[in-house]
Write a protein that holds these residues in place. Structure first.
Motif, PDB file in Angstrom:
ATOM      1  N   LYS A  24      -5.049 -18.864  -3.694  1.00 31.52           N
ATOM      2  CA  LYS A  24      -3.675 -18.395  -3.494  1.00 31.52           C
ATOM      3  C   LYS A  24      -3.329 -18.370  -2.003  1.00 31.52           C
ATOM      4  N   THR A  25      -2.026 -18.469  -1.738  1.00 33.51           N
ATOM      5  CA  THR A  25      -1.554 -18.318  -0.363  1.00 33.51           C
ATOM      6  C   THR A  25      -1.333 -16.823  -0.128  1.00 33.51           C
ATOM      7  N   ILE A  26      -1.999 -16.298   0.895  1.00 30.34           N
ATOM      8  CA  ILE A  26      -1.843 -14.864   1.213  1.00 30.34           C
ATOM      9  C   ILE A  26      -1.114 -14.779   2.555  1.00 30.34           C
ATOM     10  N   VAL A  27      -0.013 -14.056   2.578  1.00 24.78           N
ATOM     11  CA  VAL A  27       0.719 -13.883   3.833  1.00 24.78           C
ATOM     12  C   VAL A  27       0.941 -12.393   4.089  1.00 24.78           C
ATOM     13  N   MET A  28       1.121 -12.057   5.380  1.00 19.08           N
ATOM     14  CA  MET A  28       1.384 -10.652   5.742  1.00 19.08           C
ATOM     15  C   MET A  28       2.562 -10.585   6.701  1.00 19.08           C
ATOM     16  N   PRO A  29       3.411  -9.576   6.563  1.00 21.62           N
ATOM     17  CA  PRO A  29       4.589  -9.468   7.427  1.00 21.62           C
ATOM     18  C   PRO A  29       4.244  -9.397   8.917  1.00 21.62           C
ATOM     19  N   ASP A  30       3.115  -8.777   9.276  1.00 20.50           N
ATOM     20  CA  ASP A  30       2.757  -8.659  10.695  1.00 20.50           C
ATOM     21  C   ASP A  30       1.240  -8.753  10.825  1.00 20.50           C
ATOM     22  N   LEU A  31       0.779  -9.821  11.457  1.00 17.20           N
ATOM     23  CA  LEU A  31      -0.673 -10.023  11.555  1.00 17.20           C
ATOM     24  C   LEU A  31      -1.330  -9.071  12.553  1.00 17.20           C
ATOM     25  N   LYS A  32      -0.525  -8.346  13.318  1.00 21.28           N
ATOM     26  CA  LYS A  32      -1.098  -7.374  14.263  1.00 21.28           C
ATOM     27  C   LYS A  32      -1.409  -6.038  13.578  1.00 21.28           C
ATOM     28  N   ALA A  33      -1.023  -5.903  12.317  1.00 16.91           N
ATOM     29  CA  ALA A  33      -1.270  -4.645  11.599  1.00 16.91           C
ATOM     30  C   ALA A  33      -2.770  -4.519  11.330  1.00 16.91           C
TER      31      ALA A  33
ATOM     32  N   HIS B 164       0.850  -1.200   0.000  1.00 19.57           N
ATOM     33  CA  HIS B 164       0.000   0.000   0.000  1.00 19.57           C
ATOM     34  C   HIS B 164       0.884   1.248   0.000  1.00 19.57           C
ATOM     35  N   TYR B 165       0.321   2.345  -0.520  1.00 18.45           N
ATOM     36  CA  TYR B 165       1.030   3.631  -0.590  1.00 18.45           C
ATOM     37  C   TYR B 165       1.493   4.142   0.779  1.00 18.45           C
ATOM     38  N   TYR B 166       0.904   3.639   1.863  1.00 18.36           N
ATOM     39  CA  TYR B 166       1.260   4.133   3.192  1.00 18.36           C
ATOM     40  C   TYR B 166       2.413   3.361   3.826  1.00 18.36           C
ATOM     41  N   THR B 167       2.941   2.360   3.122  1.00 20.60           N
ATOM     42  CA  THR B 167       4.042   1.596   3.718  1.00 20.60           C
ATOM     43  C   THR B 167       5.369   2.328   3.475  1.00 20.60           C
ATOM     44  N   ASP B 168       6.390   1.877   4.173  1.00 27.21           N
ATOM     45  CA  ASP B 168       7.738   2.447   4.061  1.00 27.21           C
ATOM     46  C   ASP B 168       8.167   2.489   2.589  1.00 27.21           C
TER      47      ASP B 168
ATOM     48  N   CYS C   3       0.350   6.037   9.742  1.00 23.52           N
ATOM     49  CA  CYS C   3      -0.403   4.977  10.422  1.00 23.52           C
ATOM     50  C   CYS C   3       0.561   3.984  11.085  1.00 23.52           C
ATOM     51  N   SER C   4       0.409   3.790  12.402  1.00 24.26           N
ATOM     52  CA  SER C   4       1.341   2.904  13.117  1.00 24.26           C
ATOM     53  C   SER C   4       1.179   1.448  12.679  1.00 24.26           C
ATOM     54  N   TRP C   5      -0.025   1.092  12.229  1.00 25.22           N
ATOM     55  CA  TRP C   5      -0.212  -0.302  11.768  1.00 25.22           C
ATOM     56  C   TRP C   5       0.484  -0.511  10.423  1.00 25.22           C
ATOM     57  N   MET C   6       0.425   0.499   9.565  1.00 25.45           N
ATOM     58  CA  MET C   6       1.161   0.401   8.297  1.00 25.45           C
ATOM     59  C   MET C   6       2.665   0.330   8.570  1.00 25.45           C
ATOM     60  N   ALA C   7       3.095   1.039   9.630  1.00 26.59           N
ATOM     61  CA  ALA C   7       4.524   1.081   9.969  1.00 26.59           C
ATOM     62  C   ALA C   7       5.038  -0.283  10.443  1.00 26.59           C
ATOM     63  N   MET C   8       4.139  -1.189  10.800  1.00 27.05           N
ATOM     64  CA  MET C   8       4.576  -2.524  11.261  1.00 27.05           C
ATOM     65  C   MET C   8       5.154  -3.374  10.130  1.00 27.05           C
ATOM     66  N   ASN C   9       4.915  -2.983   8.897  1.00 26.81           N
ATOM     67  CA  ASN C   9       5.457  -3.739   7.756  1.00 26.81           C
ATOM     68  C   ASN C   9       6.939  -3.401   7.593  1.00 26.81           C
ATOM     69  N   SER C  10       7.777  -4.431   7.503  1.00 23.08           N
ATOM     70  CA  SER C  10       9.221  -4.192   7.402  1.00 23.08           C
ATOM     71  C   SER C  10       9.865  -5.227   6.485  1.00 23.08           C
ATOM     72  N   LEU C  11      11.096  -4.925   6.048  1.00 20.07           N
ATOM     73  CA  LEU C  11      11.848  -5.885   5.215  1.00 20.07           C
ATOM     74  C   LEU C  11      12.044  -7.187   5.979  1.00 20.07           C
TER      75      LEU C  11
END
Ligand code: 13P
Ligand code: SF4
Length: 349
Positions: free
Chosen positions: A108-117, A53-57, A303-311
């Motif tokens: 499809k398999t859908i995964v997310m870097p942080d499920l708390k986001a 998303h546009y709001y990620t790092d 958004c702090s939840w968007m900020a939870m996404n990281s490399l």
């Protein structure tokens, strides 16, 4: 206009953006490059794509672009994932975006870097509260914003995103429908002001856009009289009223690109500046203020939840095949119907 108060129990546990950023391990450029190379290699090996998303790092946005994925708004993220030949989609965004991808692409398999986001709109509209509320108003067509859980989407007649919400509601008004809208009260009020629809509004809000303040924005505009004001409609109505352009993330990026003006004050998550600047490098972008003199902010225009996404999070889910998104099939089928209605409607425009 009738309305309902949303539950706010979750509010005390919302992390501040500063805390989320501080808790991330500090890495140097070399470590960052090696993470990026490893992720690119795993994406190829696993026939996977990164959708951000546009709001990620910006570093994640760049990686999504470079590796054949996409950077988009919430609707386009889901559509891109569905149409891609990839077997696995890594969704860098917030929970409802991962669920929407699963609703549209169950194979499809859908995964997310942080499920708390998560998202304050999703958290403030639980199925336990929302479903009985809908049942109390059987005469109304239920229209929900994409920023909701799969169960809430499953109860809806229509799912909409900010970019298309007004057009869907205009269509429903022409059909003589009365609407039950959830969860964002500001977006609901904005749509109502444009369409004059009969709308019963759930009282949710985005805690990031809620922090933009009209009085401070007015002062900023006085100091920058030539600047045009761009506002995401999750902002409060007093801020929306000051806007030259009100629109979804994609619509605001397009405004910077196509309008002849040189300076823009932007009231949405500031990570969108990366794509705006790419689209129009010569334009000057100014962050809309999140408060007046002496004010403090928790989200501070990110958004702090968007900020939870990281490399590191992306690498972990690829290496460990973890953080899968699951949506129970009976829920998914109903949520698919209301979401597909949106895609079908969008295709007619
Ligand atoms: P868009 O649908 O415009 O990308 O917005 C999603 C969102 O979460 C805005 O806060
Ligand atoms: Fe939700 Fe607001 Fe964050 Fe968007 S910016 S994900 S609406 S909390």
């Amino acid at each position: 206009m009738n309305s309902i108060k949303t539950s706010t129990d979750w509010e005390t546990s919302v992390p501040s953006t500063l805390d989320v950023e501080h808790n991330k391990p500090q890495i140097n450029e070399q470590q960052q490059n090696s993470l990026i190379q490893r992720i690119k290699q795993l994406l190829i090996e696993q026939n996977a794509i990164l959708v951000a998303h546009y709001y990620t790092d910006p570093i994640l946005q760049q990686l999504a672009d470079e590796s054949g994925g996409c950077v988009a708004d919430s609707l386009e993220m889901a559509r891109f994932g569905k149409e891609s030949a990839a077997e696995k989609i890594v969704v860098a965004g917030v929970r409802f975006m991962g669920e929407t991808a699963k609703i549209l692409s169950p194979e499809k398999t859908i995964v997310m870097p942080d499920l708390k986001a998560s998202c304050s709109l999703d958290l403030g509209c639980t199925p336990e509260d929302f479903i009985p509320f809908c049942d109390e108003h059987p005469d109304r067509t239920v229209v929900v914003y994409a920023n909701t859980s799969a169960q809430v989407k499953a109860r809806a007649d229509w799912v909409v995103t900010s970019g298309i919400a007004t057009k869907v509601v205009e269509h429903l008004v022409r059909e003589g429908k009365k609407i039950l809208w959830a969860p964002d009260r500001h977006l609901g009020k904005y749509i109502q002001s444009v369409t004059h629809a009969d709308m019963l509004l759930w009282q949710g809000s985005c805690i990031v856009h809620d922090e933009f303040k009209a009085d401070a924005l007015l002062a900023l505009k006085e100091n920058n009289p030539d600047a045009k004001i761009l506002v995401h409609p999750e902002s409060s109505y007093t801020v929306v009223e000051m806007a030259d352009v009100v629109g979804s993330t994609t619509q605001l990026i397009n405004a910077v690109k196509t309008m002849p003006d040189k300076t823009f004050i932007v009231a949405t998550d500031n990570r969108i500046f990366y794509k705006m600047q790419q689209a129009a490098p010569e334009k000057q972008l100014i962050e809309a203020p999140t408060g007046g003199v002496g004010a403090t902010c928790t989200m501070c225009a990110h958004c702090s939840w968007m900020a939870m996404n990281s490399l590191q999070g992306i690498l972990d889910v690829l290496e460990q095949d973890s953080n899968h998104i699951h949506v129970e099939e009976s829920v998914r089928l109903k949520a698919f119907a209301s979401t597909q209605r949106l895609l079908d409607f969008a295709a007619t425009l």
